[in-house]
Scaffold this active site. Structure first.
Site, PDB file in Angstrom:
ATOM      1  N   TYR A 109      -4.594   8.871  12.938  1.00  0.00           N
ATOM      2  CA  TYR A 109      -5.765   7.989  13.339  1.00  0.00           C
ATOM      3  C   TYR A 109      -5.936   8.160  14.627  1.00  0.00           C
ATOM      4  O   TYR A 109      -5.356   7.460  15.582  1.00  0.00           O
ATOM      5  CB  TYR A 109      -5.714   6.745  12.714  1.00  0.00           C
ATOM      6  CG  TYR A 109      -5.286   6.340  11.225  1.00  0.00           C
ATOM      7  CD1 TYR A 109      -5.585   7.583  10.462  1.00  0.00           C
ATOM      8  CD2 TYR A 109      -4.580   5.371  10.596  1.00  0.00           C
ATOM      9  CE1 TYR A 109      -5.303   7.392   9.043  1.00  0.00           C
ATOM     10  CE2 TYR A 109      -4.460   5.070   9.424  1.00  0.00           C
ATOM     11  CZ  TYR A 109      -4.827   6.279   8.440  1.00  0.00           C
ATOM     12  OH  TYR A 109      -4.740   6.152   7.236  1.00  0.00           O
ATOM     13  N   HIS A 173       1.772  11.392   4.281  1.00  0.00           N
ATOM     14  CA  HIS A 173       0.363  10.823   4.306  1.00  0.00           C
ATOM     15  C   HIS A 173      -0.342  11.699   3.066  1.00  0.00           C
ATOM     16  O   HIS A 173      -1.079  11.213   2.301  1.00  0.00           O
ATOM     17  CB  HIS A 173      -0.470  11.417   5.670  1.00  0.00           C
ATOM     18  CG  HIS A 173      -1.449  10.586   5.878  1.00  0.00           C
ATOM     19  ND1 HIS A 173      -1.848  10.042   7.139  1.00  0.00           N
ATOM     20  CD2 HIS A 173      -2.286   9.987   4.994  1.00  0.00           C
ATOM     21  CE1 HIS A 173      -2.746   9.594   7.301  1.00  0.00           C
ATOM     22  NE2 HIS A 173      -3.354   9.320   5.796  1.00  0.00           N
ATOM     23  N   PRO A 254      -9.702  -0.961  -0.448  1.00  0.00           N
ATOM     24  CA  PRO A 254     -10.062  -1.727  -1.404  1.00  0.00           C
ATOM     25  C   PRO A 254     -11.368  -2.419  -1.514  1.00  0.00           C
ATOM     26  O   PRO A 254     -11.939  -2.784  -2.672  1.00  0.00           O
ATOM     27  CB  PRO A 254      -9.175  -3.123  -1.008  1.00  0.00           C
ATOM     28  CG  PRO A 254      -8.977  -2.791   0.310  1.00  0.00           C
ATOM     29  CD  PRO A 254      -8.948  -1.524   0.682  1.00  0.00           C
ATOM     30  N   LEU A 255     -12.171  -2.224  -0.434  1.00  0.00           N
ATOM     31  CA  LEU A 255     -13.709  -2.670  -0.553  1.00  0.00           C
ATOM     32  C   LEU A 255     -14.522  -1.322  -0.646  1.00  0.00           C
ATOM     33  O   LEU A 255     -15.596  -1.196  -0.223  1.00  0.00           O
ATOM     34  CB  LEU A 255     -13.973  -3.213   0.862  1.00  0.00           C
ATOM     35  CG  LEU A 255     -13.196  -4.518   1.046  1.00  0.00           C
ATOM     36  CD1 LEU A 255     -13.744  -5.229   2.151  1.00  0.00           C
ATOM     37  CD2 LEU A 255     -13.551  -5.657  -0.168  1.00  0.00           C
ATOM     38  N   GLY A 258     -16.143   0.126   2.301  1.00  0.00           N
ATOM     39  CA  GLY A 258     -16.965  -0.806   2.811  1.00  0.00           C
ATOM     40  C   GLY A 258     -18.155  -1.159   2.078  1.00  0.00           C
ATOM     41  O   GLY A 258     -19.085  -1.914   2.088  1.00  0.00           O
ATOM     42  N   PHE A 259     -18.486   0.063   0.940  1.00  0.00           N
ATOM     43  CA  PHE A 259     -19.552  -0.540  -0.036  1.00  0.00           C
ATOM     44  C   PHE A 259     -19.706  -1.755  -0.892  1.00  0.00           C
ATOM     45  O   PHE A 259     -20.602  -2.256  -0.873  1.00  0.00           O
ATOM     46  CB  PHE A 259     -19.662   0.821  -0.878  1.00  0.00           C
ATOM     47  CG  PHE A 259     -20.996   0.893  -1.780  1.00  0.00           C
ATOM     48  CD1 PHE A 259     -22.364   1.310  -1.369  1.00  0.00           C
ATOM     49  CD2 PHE A 259     -20.988   0.507  -3.175  1.00  0.00           C
ATOM     50  CE1 PHE A 259     -23.342   1.148  -1.979  1.00  0.00           C
ATOM     51  CE2 PHE A 259     -22.301   0.521  -3.753  1.00  0.00           C
ATOM     52  CZ  PHE A 259     -23.453   0.740  -3.421  1.00  0.00           C
TER      53      PHE A 259
END
Length: 381
Positions: A109, A173, A254-255, A258-259
């Site tokens: 990241y 990863h 989990p979202l 973002g959607f």
């Protein structure tokens, strides 16, 4: 400093609580007329305030963490340009103040910058938190790399950036098909015996790979995308393997990347230079429009629960299994408060059945990642 309510006899609230409440009422207004009622905004704010600093704990295998963790990636990379460094530090420390003890990062990241940021942010209370990071990408050369000598080199670099003497949870990863998973597990086992790593994890691994790795070195947690709109772990045996072996499960995204916050739509533009989602079929204008029924249904449930769509999406995951710990990520203080407020949303069995019935008739349009990303997801039969 307190802000008093001299006219109604209510107890004073802190400036931080006042600002958080104001931000959340603004967020409710932004969601449209249904969300804009003063009572609904007040109820949402109350839920968020209830969870402040009083997070329940869960077990990922033998590892105890807050029931909601914090994914730190989006502060530094992949979902837009990096946030200002101090902003990122402030959000991470605010999460800790609200009871979060589980923080997720990775060397890739940035690359590297997110680990460095997380290390600085968590340094004042390092012994009170669990830090998860990851190895396995060949950052300089491209592709995957999990050879034992690379893992040993990677862990030293991560320890330095994280300003710590041990990594609480060290994930592979992505599964490297050129290195037997038993060899990877054995190498991490050596690092555990040396005290440089405390627990072993896998990310985007198949059930078969999880079982093979666990036979060599116990796996504490598996991380894979899982949400109301991405339920593959329920069908491909991964959740079943975790339950059978006593392994915790950490849903990333989990979202729905973002959607499921109900703030994205087909008219928005994602910058292809800074946002990975711009290349994902699910985030094309066509598919975001086609997936609007998911948001419509989520909003209906949220109204019933006096919550936001994001909170319902997180609460649904919390209700699935007691060993599931989602890690929503944000760089925004009001979004952080909203995410953590999901801990106060209790979905009854009847609520869960209603959600399952409603979503079973909805088709999700578009794959979760692009072809390049999916090629490195382990799908061993």
């Amino acid at each position: 400093m307190n802000t008093d309510h001299p006219n109604n006899g209510s107890p004073p609230i802190s400036r931080r609580e006042f600002l958080a409440k104001s931000a959340l009422m603004a967020a409710a207004m932004a969601l449209g007329p249904t969300w804009a009622s003063e009572r609904h905004a007040k109820d949402i704010s109350h839920r968020l305030k209830k969870g402040t600093g009083a997070m329940r704990m869960r077990k990922l295998g033998p590892l105890e963490v807050s029931e909601i963790g914090h994914g730190c990636m989006s502060i530094s990379a992949n979902y837009g340009p990096p946030a200002p460094r101090q902003q990122g530090i402030d959000v991470i420390r605010a999460a800790y103040e609200r009871g979060v003890t589980f923080f997720d990062t990775a060397e890739v990241y940035g690359p590297y910058t997110n680990e460095d940021l997380v290390g600085e942010a968590l340094a004042p209370f390092r012994d009170q938190v669990v830090i998860a990071t990851k190895f396995g990408f060949n950052i300089e050369g491209g592709g995957l790399i999990s050879r034992p000598e690379h893992i040993r080199k990677a862990v030293e670099a991560s320890l330095k950036r994280l300003r710590t003497d041990r990594i609480d949870l060290y994930y592979q990863h992505r599964v490297d098909p050129s290195v037997p998973i038993e060899e990877v597990a054995g190498t991490v086992g050596d690092l555990i015996r040396q005290g440089k790593v405390l627990h072993f994890g896998l990310s985007e691994a198949s059930a078969k790979t999880i079982r093979r790795a666990h036979a060599v070195q116990p796996v504490t947690a598996v991380q894979t995308e899982y949400s109301l709109m991405e339920t593959d772990p329920e069908r491909n045996g991964v959740l079943e393997a975790c339950e059978a072996l006593g392994i915790g499960f950490v849903p990333w995204g989990p979202l729905g990347m973002g959607f499921l916050t109900a703030t994205m739509n087909a008219h928005g533009k994602l910058d292809p230079k800074t946002d990975l989602r711009s290349g994902f079929d699910r985030f094309s204008a066509r598919n975001m429009a086609a997936n609007q029924p998911i948001i419509d249904q989520l909003k209906r449930v949220a109204v019933q629960e006096n919550a936001t769509p994001a909170q319902v999406a997180i609460a649904w995951l919390l209700a699935r299994k007691p060993w599931i710990v989602p890690i929503p990520g944000t760089r925004n203080m009001s979004h952080l408060a909203e995410n953590l407020g999901a801990a106060s949303v209790c979905l009854a069995p009847s609520d869960l059945r209603e959600i399952e019935r409603a979503f079973s008739g909805i088709t999700v349009h578009g794959g979760r990642m692009n072809a390049e990303q999916m090629r490195i997801v382990d799908q061993a039969a």
